[in-house]
Design a protein around this motif. Structure first.
Motif, PDB file in Angstrom:
ATOM      1  N   CYS A 491       0.836  -1.208   0.000  1.00  0.00           N
ATOM      2  CA  CYS A 491       0.000   0.000   0.000  1.00  0.00           C
ATOM      3  C   CYS A 491       0.866   1.252   0.000  1.00  0.00           C
ATOM      4  O   CYS A 491       0.608   2.208  -0.749  1.00  0.00           O
ATOM      5  CB  CYS A 491      -0.911   0.007   1.228  1.00  0.00           C
ATOM      6  N   GLY A 492       1.884   1.282   0.854  1.00  0.00           N
ATOM      7  CA  GLY A 492       2.775   2.425   0.899  1.00  0.00           C
ATOM      8  C   GLY A 492       3.488   2.642  -0.420  1.00  0.00           C
ATOM      9  O   GLY A 492       3.643   3.789  -0.884  1.00  0.00           O
ATOM     10  N   PHE A 493       3.931   1.546  -1.024  1.00  0.00           N
ATOM     11  CA  PHE A 493       4.610   1.638  -2.320  1.00  0.00           C
ATOM     12  C   PHE A 493       3.677   2.207  -3.381  1.00  0.00           C
ATOM     13  O   PHE A 493       4.052   3.105  -4.149  1.00  0.00           O
ATOM     14  CB  PHE A 493       5.108   0.255  -2.737  1.00  0.00           C
ATOM     15  N   LEU A 494       2.428   1.702  -3.438  1.00  0.00           N
ATOM     16  CA  LEU A 494       1.476   2.160  -4.452  1.00  0.00           C
ATOM     17  C   LEU A 494       1.137   3.634  -4.280  1.00  0.00           C
ATOM     18  O   LEU A 494       1.082   4.391  -5.256  1.00  0.00           O
ATOM     19  CB  LEU A 494       0.195   1.320  -4.383  1.00  0.00           C
ATOM     20  N   SER A 495       0.903   4.068  -3.027  1.00  0.00           N
ATOM     21  CA  SER A 495       0.539   5.468  -2.804  1.00  0.00           C
ATOM     22  C   SER A 495       1.688   6.406  -3.172  1.00  0.00           C
ATOM     23  O   SER A 495       1.473   7.458  -3.789  1.00  0.00           O
ATOM     24  CB  SER A 495       0.124   5.679  -1.346  1.00  0.00           C
ATOM     25  N   THR A 496       2.919   6.036  -2.796  1.00  0.00           N
ATOM     26  CA  THR A 496       4.074   6.876  -3.123  1.00  0.00           C
ATOM     27  C   THR A 496       4.323   6.904  -4.622  1.00  0.00           C
ATOM     28  O   THR A 496       4.593   7.967  -5.206  1.00  0.00           O
ATOM     29  CB  THR A 496       5.324   6.366  -2.396  1.00  0.00           C
ATOM     30  N   LEU A 497       4.245   5.734  -5.257  1.00  0.00           N
ATOM     31  CA  LEU A 497       4.432   5.660  -6.707  1.00  0.00           C
ATOM     32  C   LEU A 497       3.398   6.509  -7.429  1.00  0.00           C
ATOM     33  O   LEU A 497       3.718   7.245  -8.380  1.00  0.00           O
ATOM     34  CB  LEU A 497       4.337   4.210  -7.169  1.00  0.00           C
ATOM     35  N   SER A 498       2.145   6.440  -6.970  1.00  0.00           N
ATOM     36  CA  SER A 498       1.083   7.226  -7.600  1.00  0.00           C
ATOM     37  C   SER A 498       1.323   8.724  -7.433  1.00  0.00           C
ATOM     38  O   SER A 498       1.211   9.493  -8.395  1.00  0.00           O
ATOM     39  CB  SER A 498      -0.269   6.832  -6.993  1.00  0.00           C
ATOM     40  N   CYS A 499       1.667   9.153  -6.209  1.00  0.00           N
ATOM     41  CA  CYS A 499       1.885  10.582  -5.954  1.00  0.00           C
ATOM     42  C   CYS A 499       3.037  11.139  -6.782  1.00  0.00           C
ATOM     43  O   CYS A 499       2.914  12.190  -7.433  1.00  0.00           O
ATOM     44  CB  CYS A 499       2.168  10.808  -4.467  1.00  0.00           C
ATOM     45  N   GLU A 500       4.180  10.444  -6.749  1.00  0.00           N
ATOM     46  CA  GLU A 500       5.363  10.964  -7.433  1.00  0.00           C
ATOM     47  C   GLU A 500       5.206  10.915  -8.944  1.00  0.00           C
ATOM     48  O   GLU A 500       5.594  11.855  -9.647  1.00  0.00           O
ATOM     49  CB  GLU A 500       6.598  10.162  -6.999  1.00  0.00           C
ATOM     50  N   SER A 501       4.646   9.827  -9.466  1.00  0.00           N
ATOM     51  CA  SER A 501       4.479   9.726 -10.924  1.00  0.00           C
ATOM     52  C   SER A 501       3.473  10.758 -11.421  1.00  0.00           C
ATOM     53  O   SER A 501       3.663  11.357 -12.493  1.00  0.00           O
ATOM     54  CB  SER A 501       4.036   8.312 -11.307  1.00  0.00           C
ATOM     55  N   SER A 502       2.400  11.003 -10.639  1.00  0.00           N
ATOM     56  CA  SER A 502       1.420  12.019 -11.049  1.00  0.00           C
ATOM     57  C   SER A 502       2.065  13.394 -11.125  1.00  0.00           C
ATOM     58  O   SER A 502       1.845  14.150 -12.085  1.00  0.00           O
ATOM     59  CB  SER A 502       0.248  12.050 -10.064  1.00  0.00           C
ATOM     60  N   ALA A 503       2.850  13.731 -10.122  1.00  0.00           N
ATOM     61  CA  ALA A 503       3.507  15.036 -10.110  1.00  0.00           C
ATOM     62  C   ALA A 503       4.455  15.186 -11.293  1.00  0.00           C
ATOM     63  O   ALA A 503       4.485  16.237 -11.967  1.00  0.00           O
ATOM     64  CB  ALA A 503       4.262  15.226  -8.798  1.00  0.00           C
ATOM     65  N   LEU A 504       5.234  14.143 -11.576  1.00  0.00           N
ATOM     66  CA  LEU A 504       6.207  14.222 -12.669  1.00  0.00           C
ATOM     67  C   LEU A 504       5.532  14.237 -14.032  1.00  0.00           C
ATOM     68  O   LEU A 504       5.944  14.983 -14.939  1.00  0.00           O
ATOM     69  CB  LEU A 504       7.185  13.051 -12.568  1.00  0.00           C
ATOM     70  N   ILE A 505       4.488  13.407 -14.213  1.00  0.00           N
ATOM     71  CA  ILE A 505       3.803  13.363 -15.511  1.00  0.00           C
ATOM     72  C   ILE A 505       3.068  14.669 -15.776  1.00  0.00           C
ATOM     73  O   ILE A 505       3.087  15.197 -16.901  1.00  0.00           O
ATOM     74  CB  ILE A 505       2.837  12.158 -15.571  1.00  0.00           C
ATOM     75  N   LEU A 506       2.418  15.229 -14.764  1.00  0.00           N
ATOM     76  CA  LEU A 506       1.758  16.523 -14.929  1.00  0.00           C
ATOM     77  C   LEU A 506       2.769  17.611 -15.288  1.00  0.00           C
ATOM     78  O   LEU A 506       2.495  18.489 -16.116  1.00  0.00           O
ATOM     79  CB  LEU A 506       1.012  16.904 -13.650  1.00  0.00           C
ATOM     80  N   SER A 507       3.930  17.543 -14.676  1.00  0.00           N
ATOM     81  CA  SER A 507       4.978  18.521 -15.000  1.00  0.00           C
ATOM     82  C   SER A 507       5.449  18.345 -16.440  1.00  0.00           C
ATOM     83  O   SER A 507       5.707  19.336 -17.154  1.00  0.00           O
ATOM     84  CB  SER A 507       6.155  18.368 -14.038  1.00  0.00           C
ATOM     85  N   VAL A 509       3.662  17.052 -18.981  1.00  0.00           N
ATOM     86  CA  VAL A 509       2.588  17.535 -19.863  1.00  0.00           C
ATOM     87  C   VAL A 509       2.583  19.056 -19.908  1.00  0.00           C
ATOM     88  O   VAL A 509       2.429  19.671 -20.979  1.00  0.00           O
ATOM     89  CB  VAL A 509       1.229  16.990 -19.379  1.00  0.00           C
ATOM     90  N   THR A 510       2.754  19.683 -18.758  1.00  0.00           N
ATOM     91  CA  THR A 510       2.773  21.142 -18.696  1.00  0.00           C
ATOM     92  C   THR A 510       3.953  21.710 -19.484  1.00  0.00           C
ATOM     93  O   THR A 510       3.815  22.708 -20.206  1.00  0.00           O
ATOM     94  CB  THR A 510       2.857  21.608 -17.230  1.00  0.00           C
ATOM     95  N   TRP A 511       5.105  21.063 -19.336  1.00  0.00           N
ATOM     96  CA  TRP A 511       6.277  21.514 -20.087  1.00  0.00           C
ATOM     97  C   TRP A 511       6.048  21.407 -21.591  1.00  0.00           C
ATOM     98  O   TRP A 511       6.404  22.324 -22.356  1.00  0.00           O
ATOM     99  CB  TRP A 511       7.492  20.689 -19.679  1.00  0.00           C
ATOM    100  N   ASP A 512       5.448  20.300 -22.026  1.00  0.00           N
ATOM    101  CA  ASP A 512       5.183  20.112 -23.452  1.00  0.00           C
ATOM    102  C   ASP A 512       4.258  21.212 -23.976  1.00  0.00           C
ATOM    103  O   ASP A 512       4.497  21.789 -25.043  1.00  0.00           O
ATOM    104  CB  ASP A 512       4.560  18.730 -23.668  1.00  0.00           C
ATOM    105  N   ARG A 513       3.206  21.518 -23.225  1.00  0.00           N
ATOM    106  CA  ARG A 513       2.288  22.577 -23.641  1.00  0.00           C
ATOM    107  C   ARG A 513       2.962  23.944 -23.591  1.00  0.00           C
ATOM    108  O   ARG A 513       2.753  24.791 -24.464  1.00  0.00           O
ATOM    109  CB  ARG A 513       1.060  22.584 -22.736  1.00  0.00           C
ATOM    110  N   PHE A 514       3.751  24.149 -22.559  1.00  0.00           N
ATOM    111  CA  PHE A 514       4.417  25.441 -22.368  1.00  0.00           C
ATOM    112  C   PHE A 514       5.328  25.760 -23.550  1.00  0.00           C
ATOM    113  O   PHE A 514       5.297  26.869 -24.101  1.00  0.00           O
ATOM    114  CB  PHE A 514       5.214  25.406 -21.062  1.00  0.00           C
TER     115      PHE A 514
END
Length: 657
Positions: A491-507, A509-514
């Protein structure tokens, strides 16, 4: 509808079966059996109530006896007395009372048998009635030096108050005329020294308050002739040591307050005072309690050692304290308690151990405390070491409790709802993006990966919600097993993986649009292959970050993910546990950098769109409004997700400092 729900039910069944491997089942207690440890028999019935249900403001016994005697009287009595009202305020509730002396004329006020000369800017005692005076309050007057000349002509008075008088010196013979005074307040002055034999042999003093002065030492014979004294208040001074010879004349002393001084040791501090019932050494600098430290105080009932620097409780420190009822050891640095440390305390009813460093007290440490009724820890899981104690606090940590992994029904329902919505919504997104043809393959790839990242959080929530079902009503029995299980680490692994990957992927996507908006001609659209490589690198980085705490490295300890029941590495309840720097970097630094970049990028993009627009004014305004709304939603959702987490983590770190 039945067919559509089948996969979800099968998944839940598998998860419950997986969790059952780390949670042995237990049978419920029948009414005919004697109450097991951790359960308490109701008054006048055979019903057994678990420890967690005693004094929880809910009636679980037929007669409500589980809510009887829930007030910790020893502690409450001590604090009520320590912070008692000022002497004059104790008369405030009497309403209007006529002066006891006819034709009383003075700058002072009169109420019954009490006279109040507070803050009158006098340095001598004015003319007063000579008899039947119960209380004389001279607070706030600039006496500076007390001597027989300015205090010696006092009438017979029961209680004399000289608080906030800027007194810095008391000369010999000052109190020779106070033969009938039983209570003397000299607190909140600037007294730095007390002379020997300060009180006359014929005095009747029973309460002496010298708190909030500048006393550094106590002369050997300073309390000579105070054999009738019952209470001595020396708190909030600058005493570095107390000599037993100084206290030896106080044969009838029952209460001694030494809290708020600079004491570093109490070795040899106490003579034989058989009547001493209350001793407060709180908020000093004690690092150790020597063996037999209180052996000369056999009648001691209340001992307060909170707010010191104690590191270890050794066997023999509490010898001869078999009458002790309450012991406060909270707010120290205790990380070790010897097995027999509490053995002499056979009648102890209240024990406060909050605010110390130990996290897993040995289950045998408190076994000798058979009459213990109230015990206070930092974490509810520590109550396992005191299953026979009727009231153990805390009963939960805001998320979990002695009874449930997810204690609040609203929280429980919210976890299920968010889990179902996250899984269902992101699965639909993945299927839709895979089945439908997309004109922009790179954009679709980003969205699929972001949906996969959010799906992991949904799986985490389902695992936690399923664990709550497995442990419902008996969580404390398996709390440690669950936190150290493979499932909790997953559970800890999944939550951390989800949080960090979401932050990096959103960044990403934002960079690509920027770049596309700010440099439309200088940059080509990235190919699907290149975008895939970027995403693989981000997933790999997130996976490494989430997996490092599972490597067994000593830096992370064995409870990085299992520090709480929901297996999050946020570390709110113990923000400086092992690996706290790693947790702080993940939840504060990474998320803050990502959030600041996203806000900056979208604000900059909106500005560029506004500047470069060449359409008609009405069309331009409409387009700008639509773009602004879309960007605003993106930024707002990011803030709603990350700002609370960043704020909570920062508050937890700063509050513990």
């Amino acid at each position: 509808m039945v067919r559509e729900n089948m996969p979800t039910m099968n998944l839940l069944t598998i998860l419950l079966h997986l969790l059952a491997t780390v949670c042995p089942s237990t049978s419920s207690i029948s009414d005919s059996e004697i109450c097991d440890e951790g359960h308490f028999k109701c008054n006048g019935s055979s019903v057994c109530v678990p420890q967690r249900q005693n004094c929880d403001a809910k009636f679980d016994c037929p007669d409500g006896s589980d809510e009887w005697n829930c007030a910790d009287l020893p502690g409450a009595t001590f604090w009520d007395h320590l912070f008692r009202k000022r002497p004059a305020a104790e008369r405030d509730d009497q309403g209007h009372v006529d002066c006891a002396w006819r034709n009383f004329k003075s700058i002072c006020a009169c109420k019954g048998n009490d006279i109040f000369c507070q803050y009158k800017n006098i340095s001598r005692v004015p003319a007063l009635p000579s008899r039947n005076l119960m209380l004389l309050d001279l607070s706030g007057n600039p006496f500076t030096t007390l001597s027989e000349s300015n205090l010696g002509k006092l009438p017979e008075v029961n209680t004399l108050v000289l608080q906030h008088c800027s007194i810095n010196r008391i000369e010999k013979g000052t109190f020779d005329g106070l033969a009938s005074t039983s209570t003397l307040y000299l607190s909140h002055n600037e007294i730095g020294e007390l002379k020997e034999k300060l009180f006359p042999p014929q005095n009747k003093l029973k309460i002496l308050v010298l708190s909030s002065n500048r006393l550094k030492t106590l002369p050997v014979n300073v309390f000579l002739n105070l054999a009738q004294l019952n209470e001595l208040d020396l708190r909030s001074n600058s005493l570095t040591e107390v000599n037993a010879l100084s206290l030896q004349p106080l044969v009838n002393l029952r209460t001694l307050y030494l809290n708020g001084n600079q004491l570093t040791t109490i070795k040899g501090s106490f003579p034989c005072l058989e009547n001493m019932a209350t001793l407060s050494l709180a908020n000093n600098k004690l690092r150790d309690i020597p063996v037999n430290a209180f052996v000369n105080l056999p009648g001691l009932m209340y001992l307060f050692l909170s707010g010191n620097r104690l590191i270890k409780l050794r066997t023999g420190s509490f010898n001869n304290l078999d009458h002790l009822l309450a012991l406060n050891l909270n707010e120290n640095a205790i990380d070790e308690i010897e097995i027999e440390a509490f053995s002499p305390l056979v009648n102890l009813t209240s024990l406060d151990l909050k605010g110390n460093k130990f996290r897993k007290p040995d289950r045998t440490v408190l076994k000798s405390l058979g009459k213990l009724e109230y015990v206070y820890f930092d974490e509810f899981a520590m109550c396992l070491a005191a299953r026979w104690v009727r009231v153990c606090e805390p009963k939960g940590d805001g998320i979990s409790s002695l009874q449930h992994l997810l204690d609040n029904p609203i929280l429980r329902a919210s976890v299920w709802m968010m889990a179902v919505c996250a899984c269902t919504g992101n699965i639909l997104v993945l299927l839709g993006r895979l089945l439908a043809r997309e004109s922009n393959a790179v954009h679709s790839l980003y969205i699929r990966n972001l949906a996969l990242s959010d799906l992991l959080m949904g799986l985490y929530l389902i695992l936690i919600a399923a664990a709550d079902i497995v442990y419902r009503g008996r969580y404390i029995d398996y709390e440690e097993i669950w936190r150290h299980s493979v499932t909790c680490n997953l559970c800890g692994f999944l939550s951390t993986l989800s949080c960090e990957s979401s932050a990096l992927i959103l960044s990403l996507v934002t960079w690509d649009r920027f770049v596309s908006v700010t440099q439309p001609l200088a940059r080509r659209q990235p190919s699907p292959r290149r975008a895939t490589l970027h995403l693989v690198a981000l997933w790999l980085a997130s996976g490494i970050v989430a997996a490092l705490p599972l490597t067994g490295a000593s830096y992370f300890g064995n409870e990085f993910y299992g520090s709480n029941g929901v297996c999050l590495s946020l570390h709110i309840h113990d923000p400086f546990a092992k690996g706290w720097e790693y947790s702080a970097v993940m939840f504060i630094l990474v998320n803050t950098v990502a959030l600041v970049f996203i806000i900056y990028a979208y604000v900059r993009m909106l500005r560029e769109i506004k500047i470069s627009s060449v359409a008609l004014r009405s069309t331009q305004e409409s387009q700008e409004r639509a773009v602004a709304q879309r960007f605003g939603v993106i930024v707002a959702t990011d803030c709603l997700c990350w700002v609370p987490i960043i704020a909570v983590k920062l508050v937890a770190l700063t509050a513990q400092r």
